[in-house]
Design a protein around this motif. Structure first.
Motif, short mmCIF file in Angstrom:
data_model
loop_
_atom_site.label_atom_id
_atom_site.label_comp_id
_atom_site.label_asym_id
_atom_site.label_seq_id
_atom_site.Cartn_x
_atom_site.Cartn_y
_atom_site.Cartn_z
N ASN A 107 -34.49 5.64 -9.92
CA ASN A 107 -35.43 4.52 -9.96
C ASN A 107 -36.50 4.73 -11.01
O ASN A 107 -36.94 3.78 -11.68
CB ASN A 107 -36.07 4.32 -8.58
N LEU A 110 -35.08 3.72 -14.20
CA LEU A 110 -35.03 2.26 -14.31
C LEU A 110 -36.40 1.71 -14.69
O LEU A 110 -36.52 0.78 -15.48
CB LEU A 110 -34.57 1.65 -12.99
N TYR A 113 -36.96 2.22 -18.25
CA TYR A 113 -36.28 1.18 -19.01
C TYR A 113 -37.11 -0.10 -19.02
O TYR A 113 -37.29 -0.76 -20.02
CB TYR A 113 -34.91 0.88 -18.38
N VAL A 118 -37.61 -2.68 -22.35
CA VAL A 118 -37.34 -4.09 -22.04
C VAL A 118 -38.56 -4.90 -22.44
O VAL A 118 -39.67 -4.53 -22.10
CB VAL A 118 -37.07 -4.26 -20.53
N LEU A 122 -39.34 -10.10 -19.48
CA LEU A 122 -38.18 -10.01 -18.60
C LEU A 122 -38.61 -9.92 -17.13
O LEU A 122 -39.69 -9.43 -16.83
CB LEU A 122 -37.33 -8.79 -18.96
N PRO A 123 -37.74 -10.38 -16.21
CA PRO A 123 -38.09 -10.35 -14.80
C PRO A 123 -38.12 -8.92 -14.25
O PRO A 123 -37.53 -8.02 -14.80
CB PRO A 123 -36.97 -11.14 -14.12
N HIS A 124 -38.83 -8.77 -13.17
CA HIS A 124 -38.95 -7.47 -12.51
C HIS A 124 -37.59 -7.07 -11.93
O HIS A 124 -36.87 -7.88 -11.38
CB HIS A 124 -39.98 -7.58 -11.39
N LEU A 125 -37.25 -5.80 -12.10
CA LEU A 125 -35.97 -5.33 -11.57
C LEU A 125 -36.10 -5.16 -10.06
O LEU A 125 -36.76 -4.25 -9.58
CB LEU A 125 -35.58 -4.00 -12.22
N SER A 126 -35.45 -6.07 -9.32
CA SER A 126 -35.68 -6.08 -7.87
C SER A 126 -34.79 -5.12 -7.12
O SER A 126 -34.83 -5.03 -5.92
CB SER A 126 -35.44 -7.48 -7.33
N SER A 127 -33.95 -4.38 -7.83
CA SER A 127 -33.01 -3.53 -7.11
C SER A 127 -33.62 -2.21 -6.70
O SER A 127 -33.01 -1.44 -6.00
CB SER A 127 -31.78 -3.26 -7.97
N GLN A 129 -35.31 -0.01 -4.52
CA GLN A 129 -35.72 -0.04 -3.12
C GLN A 129 -35.73 1.38 -2.57
O GLN A 129 -34.71 2.02 -2.52
CB GLN A 129 -34.75 -0.87 -2.30
N GLN B 106 -27.60 2.49 -2.39
CA GLN B 106 -28.71 2.18 -3.29
C GLN B 106 -28.59 2.97 -4.58
O GLN B 106 -28.87 2.46 -5.68
CB GLN B 106 -30.04 2.49 -2.61
N GLU B 113 -26.99 -0.15 -12.62
CA GLU B 113 -27.95 -0.86 -13.45
C GLU B 113 -28.30 -0.06 -14.69
O GLU B 113 -28.44 -0.62 -15.79
CB GLU B 113 -29.22 -1.16 -12.65
N PHE B 121 -28.61 -1.90 -24.30
CA PHE B 121 -29.75 -1.62 -25.15
C PHE B 121 -29.36 -0.99 -26.49
O PHE B 121 -30.12 -1.01 -27.42
CB PHE B 121 -30.73 -0.68 -24.46
N ASN B 138 -30.18 -9.78 -11.50
CA ASN B 138 -31.19 -9.64 -10.46
C ASN B 138 -31.30 -10.89 -9.60
O ASN B 138 -31.96 -10.89 -8.59
CB ASN B 138 -32.55 -9.32 -11.08
N HIS B 142 -29.05 -8.44 -3.21
CA HIS B 142 -28.62 -7.04 -3.09
C HIS B 142 -28.56 -6.67 -1.62
O HIS B 142 -29.41 -5.96 -1.12
CB HIS B 142 -29.58 -6.12 -3.83
#
Lengths: 189, 153
Positions: A107, A110, A113, A118, A122-127, A129, B106, B113, B121, B138, B142
């Motif tokens: 995470n 991510l 990144y 990015v 760009l939208p927030h990476l919602s994955s 968790q 997860q 991702e 990239f 996204n 999920h």
């Protein structure tokens, strides 16, 4: 749920104890004669009278689960007389800790990144968790010593007896998750 | 006087097990190192599920250096069983399996991702096509896999 208190087939418990299996035998629904080892293990570790007392204190609809969990613990203790189920708990807890660290690191990558590579639109990476254990007040095993909070705490710091322990809950009687296992103290249960 | 002195000595040095059974605690009592008399609850907890006789047999069958750990693990399991008479410590094992499944799921998603970002990239200009890809990714729910429907069945 097998019922074995018939005239011709005593349940595994009565067979083991060499007594007549009466109608209403408390063991009969949970120890079918086809699974003699199940009662043998439970008897060796807990004893028939302790199991009887335990079952009498539990609601009838929960007794099968209780017997199965006792059988599971007894089998674990027979395979590993020193640590029993606690060895598996230690091993699994280490796995959880390792996976959590790996997830945190991934995470973090991510997020790097998202922040560095990015574009800001760009939208927030919602994955992303973090692991949040389910809050189950009936399962506060971490509080068995009356201290601490949270869903689960690490079990006592036992030495880890298994270097490459392949944990696989025994599928005895088809009532447990996972496949069957074999082997001795260092192996599948 | 001597008799009372001897009785005091015996009483004060009895382990929790021998005290529970109101018997003399011999010098080589197998329980004494692990059930001190200042913690009677420890023995009553273990005795409730295993019985002193079974505990004694278990201890006799293992090397001395492992007995302390064995008693600790028995005590832990007994406490779990008091807290949860139906599932005992097996409930903890179920929960841990569930946590591992969730974490693995997860982790796999996060790694996927990263792989996707790595692939996109390299040599790609920050254009709207990339942002569209990420929105598509996204925008998907999920949902975690249901780890266990029923544990026993």
């Amino acid at each position: 749920m097998a019922s074995s208190s018939s005239y011709n087939s005593p349940c595994a418990a009565c067979k083991f104890l060499r007594r007549k299996c009466m109608p209403g035998c408390i063991f009969a629904p949970y120890f079918p004669p086809e699974e003699p080892q199940k009662f043998a293990n439970v008897h060796k570790i807990f004893g028939a009278s302790n199991v009887t007392k335990l079952l009498n204190d539990i609601m009838p609809h929960q007794r099968e689960d209780a017997v199965n969990s006792l059988a599971y613990e007894a089998e674990a203790r027979v395979r590993d007389p020193v640590y029993g189920c606690v060895g598996a708990i230690s091993f699994l807890q280490r796995q959880v800790d390792r996976l959590q660290k790996e997830l945190d690191a991934t995470n973090a990558d991510l997020i790097r990144y998202a922040c560095n590579e990015v574009p800001s639109g760009l939208p927030h990476l919602s994955s992303i968790q973090p692991i949040t254990p389910p809050q189950n007040p009936t399962r506060r095993f971490g509080d068995i010593d009356g201290g601490g909070g949270g869903f689960y705490q690490s079990p006592p710091s036992f030495p880890y007896p298994y270097a490459n322990y392949q944990w696989n809950p025994s599928n005895s009687g088809g009532n447990f998750g996972g496949g069957g296992g074999g082997g001795g103290g260092q192996g599948n249960i | 006087m001597h008799r009372f002195h001897k009785l005091d000595k015996m009483t004060s040095t009895r382990c929790a097990v021998c005290k529970y059974f109101r018997r003399r605690c011999p010098p080589d009592c197998i329980f004494a190192p692990y059930f001190p008399n200042d913690n009677p609850q420890r023995f009553t907890c273990v005795h409730r599920f295993y019985g002193a006789s079974n505990i004694g047999k278990m201890l006799e069958e293992m090397p001395v250096q492992l007995r302390a750990d064995a008693v600790e693990s028995l005590y832990y399991e007994a406490k779990c069983r008091i807290q949860d008479p139906v599932y005992g410590c097996v409930g903890i094992i179920t929960s841990l399996h569930r946590q591992i499944q969730i974490a693995q799921s997860q982790l796999a998603k996060a790694q996927a991702e990263i792989s996707f970002l790595d692939a996109n990239f390299v040599g790609v200009e920050p254009t709207s096509s990339l942002s569209e890809s990420l929105v598509q990714q996204n925008g998907v729910e999920h949902d975690l896999d249901d780890p266990f429907s029923t544990w026993f069945y």
